[in-house]
Design a protein around this motif. Structure first.
Motif, PDB file in Angstrom:
ATOM      1  N   LYS A  22       0.846  -1.205   0.000  1.00 20.53           N
ATOM      2  CA  LYS A  22       0.000   0.000   0.000  1.00 20.53           C
ATOM      3  C   LYS A  22       0.876   1.247   0.000  1.00 20.53           C
ATOM      4  O   LYS A  22       0.642   2.193  -0.754  1.00 20.53           O
ATOM      5  CB  LYS A  22      -0.920  -0.029   1.230  1.00 20.53           C
ATOM      6  CG  LYS A  22      -1.723   1.234   1.431  1.00 20.53           C
ATOM      7  CD  LYS A  22      -2.956   1.237   0.570  1.00 20.53           C
ATOM      8  CE  LYS A  22      -3.904   2.327   1.009  1.00 20.53           C
ATOM      9  NZ  LYS A  22      -3.829   3.504   0.163  1.00 20.53           N
ATOM     10  N   ASP A  23       1.900   1.259   0.859  1.00 19.97           N
ATOM     11  CA  ASP A  23       2.811   2.406   0.904  1.00 19.97           C
ATOM     12  C   ASP A  23       3.534   2.590  -0.426  1.00 19.97           C
ATOM     13  O   ASP A  23       3.768   3.716  -0.867  1.00 19.97           O
ATOM     14  CB  ASP A  23       3.836   2.227   2.022  1.00 19.97           C
ATOM     15  CG  ASP A  23       3.225   2.356   3.405  1.00 19.97           C
ATOM     16  OD1 ASP A  23       2.105   2.893   3.516  1.00 19.97           O
ATOM     17  OD2 ASP A  23       3.872   1.918   4.384  1.00 19.97           O
ATOM     18  N   TYR A  24       3.864   1.490  -1.075  1.00 23.50           N
ATOM     19  CA  TYR A  24       4.583   1.550  -2.342  1.00 23.50           C
ATOM     20  C   TYR A  24       3.711   2.107  -3.463  1.00 23.50           C
ATOM     21  O   TYR A  24       4.181   2.825  -4.337  1.00 23.50           O
ATOM     22  CB  TYR A  24       5.080   0.151  -2.705  1.00 23.50           C
ATOM     23  CG  TYR A  24       5.860   0.094  -3.995  1.00 23.50           C
ATOM     24  CD1 TYR A  24       7.166   0.582  -4.067  1.00 23.50           C
ATOM     25  CD2 TYR A  24       5.284  -0.429  -5.149  1.00 23.50           C
ATOM     26  CE1 TYR A  24       7.874   0.539  -5.256  1.00 23.50           C
ATOM     27  CE2 TYR A  24       5.996  -0.476  -6.340  1.00 23.50           C
ATOM     28  CZ  TYR A  24       7.286   0.005  -6.391  1.00 23.50           C
ATOM     29  OH  TYR A  24       7.977  -0.041  -7.571  1.00 23.50           O
ATOM     30  N   THR A  25       2.412   1.776  -3.441  1.00 25.97           N
ATOM     31  CA  THR A  25       1.538   2.162  -4.549  1.00 25.97           C
ATOM     32  C   THR A  25       0.745   3.438  -4.292  1.00 25.97           C
ATOM     33  O   THR A  25       0.128   3.970  -5.197  1.00 25.97           O
ATOM     34  CB  THR A  25       0.542   1.030  -4.875  1.00 25.97           C
ATOM     35  OG1 THR A  25      -0.247   0.759  -3.718  1.00 25.97           O
ATOM     36  CG2 THR A  25       1.275  -0.225  -5.304  1.00 25.97           C
ATOM     37  N   THR A  26       0.726   3.912  -3.065  1.00 24.25           N
ATOM     38  CA  THR A  26      -0.072   5.092  -2.736  1.00 24.25           C
ATOM     39  C   THR A  26       0.792   6.089  -1.966  1.00 24.25           C
ATOM     40  O   THR A  26       1.206   5.815  -0.845  1.00 24.25           O
ATOM     41  CB  THR A  26      -1.286   4.707  -1.870  1.00 24.25           C
ATOM     42  OG1 THR A  26      -2.017   3.706  -2.543  1.00 24.25           O
ATOM     43  CG2 THR A  26      -2.182   5.897  -1.604  1.00 24.25           C
ATOM     44  N   ILE A  27       1.028   7.212  -2.560  1.00 29.69           N
ATOM     45  CA  ILE A  27       1.818   8.239  -1.881  1.00 29.69           C
ATOM     46  C   ILE A  27       1.003   8.861  -0.750  1.00 29.69           C
ATOM     47  O   ILE A  27       1.465   9.034   0.362  1.00 29.69           O
ATOM     48  CB  ILE A  27       2.266   9.326  -2.876  1.00 29.69           C
ATOM     49  CG1 ILE A  27       3.230   8.723  -3.891  1.00 29.69           C
ATOM     50  CG2 ILE A  27       2.907  10.490  -2.153  1.00 29.69           C
ATOM     51  CD1 ILE A  27       3.577   9.641  -5.031  1.00 29.69           C
ATOM     52  N   CYS A  28      -0.237   9.179  -1.062  1.00 25.71           N
ATOM     53  CA  CYS A  28      -1.085   9.847  -0.070  1.00 25.71           C
ATOM     54  C   CYS A  28      -2.536   9.428  -0.308  1.00 25.71           C
ATOM     55  O   CYS A  28      -3.043   9.588  -1.420  1.00 25.71           O
ATOM     56  CB  CYS A  28      -0.948  11.355  -0.212  1.00 25.71           C
ATOM     57  SG  CYS A  28      -1.993  12.281   0.925  1.00 25.71           S
ATOM     58  N   PRO A  29      -3.194   8.885   0.713  1.00 27.40           N
ATOM     59  CA  PRO A  29      -4.603   8.534   0.517  1.00 27.40           C
ATOM     60  C   PRO A  29      -5.443   9.797   0.354  1.00 27.40           C
ATOM     61  O   PRO A  29      -5.137  10.838   0.941  1.00 27.40           O
ATOM     62  CB  PRO A  29      -4.972   7.774   1.789  1.00 27.40           C
ATOM     63  CG  PRO A  29      -3.940   8.143   2.789  1.00 27.40           C
ATOM     64  CD  PRO A  29      -2.722   8.575   2.041  1.00 27.40           C
ATOM     65  N   PRO A  30      -6.496   9.727  -0.450  1.00 28.54           N
ATOM     66  CA  PRO A  30      -7.341  10.902  -0.655  1.00 28.54           C
ATOM     67  C   PRO A  30      -8.037  11.316   0.649  1.00 28.54           C
ATOM     68  O   PRO A  30      -8.573  10.469   1.377  1.00 28.54           O
ATOM     69  CB  PRO A  30      -8.345  10.478  -1.711  1.00 28.54           C
ATOM     70  CG  PRO A  30      -8.174   9.015  -1.901  1.00 28.54           C
ATOM     71  CD  PRO A  30      -6.928   8.585  -1.215  1.00 28.54           C
TER      72      PRO A  30
END
Length: 102
Positions: A22-30
């Motif tokens: 998740k950390d690798y694919t998402t820089i910042c959750p909306p």
């Protein structure tokens, strides 16, 4: 569109690996997802009650449909969850089984 999800696992290794991905694919959750997720957690009892009522209504409708067409339909009623597999019986008015249909 808003997309939220939760993951449960008894395995700390699975949780750790999913968190890494998740950390690798998402820089910042909306931000809207974060806020609405928090709202949903606070409203959990009401949301669960609503979801269970919808599932119970669907199960009752599925039971009634299978009972109304016993020569054509068969199923294994779900013990939990919201998925059921209904099969076509061979010779049940439709001319063949679900295996033959697919």
């Amino acid at each position: 569109a808003l997309r939220l999800g939760w993951l449960e696992s008894r395995s700390p290794a699975v949780i750790q690996r999913v968190a890494q991905l998740k950390d690798y694919t998402t820089i910042c959750p909306p931000a809207p997802s974060e806020v609405l997720g928090a709202v949903a957690l606070r409203a959990q009892p009401a949301l669960l009650e609503r979801s269970r009522a919808i599932a119970a209504e669907g199960l009752a409708a599925a039971r009634a449909t299978v009972a109304k067409h016993p020569a054509a339909l068969e199923w294994s009623e779900p013990a939990a969850g919201t998925f059921a597999f209904v099969g076509l019986k061979g010779g049940g008015g439709g001319g063949g089984s679900s295996e033959a249909y697919c």
